[in-house]
Write an enzyme that holds these catalytic residues in place. Structure first.
Site, PDB file in Angstrom:
ATOM      1  N   HIS A  42       0.738  -1.340  -0.159  1.00 27.75           N
ATOM      2  CA  HIS A  42       0.022  -0.170  -0.071  1.00 27.75           C
ATOM      3  C   HIS A  42       0.887   1.250  -0.151  1.00 27.75           C
ATOM      4  CE1 HIS A  42      -2.811  -2.835   2.139  1.00 27.75           C
ATOM      5  NE2 HIS A  42      -3.551  -2.274   1.280  1.00 27.75           N
ATOM      6  N   SER A 190      -2.793  -8.097   3.159  1.00 24.46           N
ATOM      7  CA  SER A 190      -3.258  -7.705   4.447  1.00 24.46           C
ATOM      8  C   SER A 190      -3.627  -9.115   5.118  1.00 24.46           C
ATOM      9  CB  SER A 190      -4.317  -6.806   4.273  1.00 24.46           C
ATOM     10  OG  SER A 190      -4.003  -5.718   3.733  1.00 24.46           O
TER      11      SER A 190
END
Ligand code: PAF
Length: 296
Positions: A42, A190
């Site tokens: 990210h 994630s």
């Protein structure tokens, strides 16, 4: 490094005003939509948005409509404080709405892309892309004219969003950022928070499968089914369940049929389960290197 300190906004009106304000000052808006649980992948997207724009917004919202009833919406990792610390100095605004702000009572509109969303993950997660398109359309509506950066790990999602932007004439430049991998080749996700050490080791079967596909292709194998079989054999060694291993048209994200030849470039995409965790990964043959180097 951004001079101003990070501002967290919670409401659609605040986000719209912040983005309008930036444009009124002559700044290009860069936008990185996320569901939080931020990792280096990210942060690479944020860095790319920052390189391209004067004002950077990241959204953090675990979007309920893109999860099926048996999926991990409830346990998806959420830690806004930790995420904001990671973004400090890199973004101007974090948009972290409550669910009711994005889906107020009486909300009826859903956005659906058809063919690009139909195959690969679309077959196994029937509500997923409609949920993604709906929330991304809402976010783009609030952010307005911008450069939006998405990771190529979610290759089909990126293709679906490009199609959405094109079909709805949205004033958004969509940038796909290369996959960020751990040193051993595992694509950052994630969902790795769910993996035990033993599962983490087995999760390398995705990178092995993709590397086997690249090796076969680079050795001259152009038969899509043969490349797919090479990848699948590696994936099956580590995965508890395989959703799909596909060789697909890299633009339309439609699987190549048995007997088809790879012409120029093709997507190899994998989705499988390791323990209770669903993992995805991909390479574009003819463009991307093998995640693990070449497996002979
Ligand atoms: O890729 C994600 O994290 C999500 O699908 C997105 C694009 C933020 C929409 O909820």
């Amino acid at each position: 490094m951004r001079a101003s300190s990070l501002r967290v906004v919670r409401t659609p009106d605040e986000l719209r005003a912040a983005c309008d304000g930036a444009r009124a000052r002559g700044e290009r808006v860069g936008f990185v939509p996320t569901m939080g649980a931020l990792h280096e992948g990210h942060l690479a997207l944020v860095h790319e948005a920052s390189r391209r724009s004067g004002f950077v917004v990241a959204s953090i919202f675990v979007n309920p409509t893109q999860f099926g009833p048996t999926e991990d919406f409830a346990r998806y990792p959420r830690d806004l404080g930790a995420d904001c610390k990671k973004l400090e100095g890199s973004v101007d605004v974090v948009f972290a709405p409550e669910q009711g702000a994005m889906y107020p009572g009486g909300d009826e509109t859903r956005v659906r892309v058809t063919e690009t969303a139909a195959h690969l993950c679309g077959r196994f997660r029937p509500v997923h892309f409609e949920g993604v398109c709906t929330v991304v359309a809402k976010l783009f509506g609030l952010v307005g004219s911008c450069t939006a950066v998405f990771g190529r790990k979610d290759y089909q999602q990126l293709a679906v969003i490009r199609r959405l932007v094109r079909d709805l004439f949205l004033p958004v430049e969509v940038i796909g950022h290369p996959i960020v991998r751990e040193p051993d080749g595992l694509a950052l996700s994630s969902r790795h928070a769910y993996l035990s050490a033993e599962e983490r080791a087995r999760a390398l079967c995705l990178a092995r499968g993709l590397s086997a596909a690249v090796a076969a292709f680079e050795a001259g194998e152009l038969d899509a089914a043969a490349v797919r079989a090479r990848a699948r054999a590696e994936v099956e060694r580590g995965a508890d369940r395989v959703d799909y291993v596909e060789v697909a048209d890299a633009d339309r994200v439609v699987p190549l049929e048995d007997g088809a030849k790879i012409e120029g470039r093709a997507l190899v995409a994998i989705a499988c389960h390791v323990g209770k965790t669903r993992l995805i990964d991909n390479v574009v043959l003819g463009e991307d290197p093998a995640p693990l180097g070449l497996i002979a």
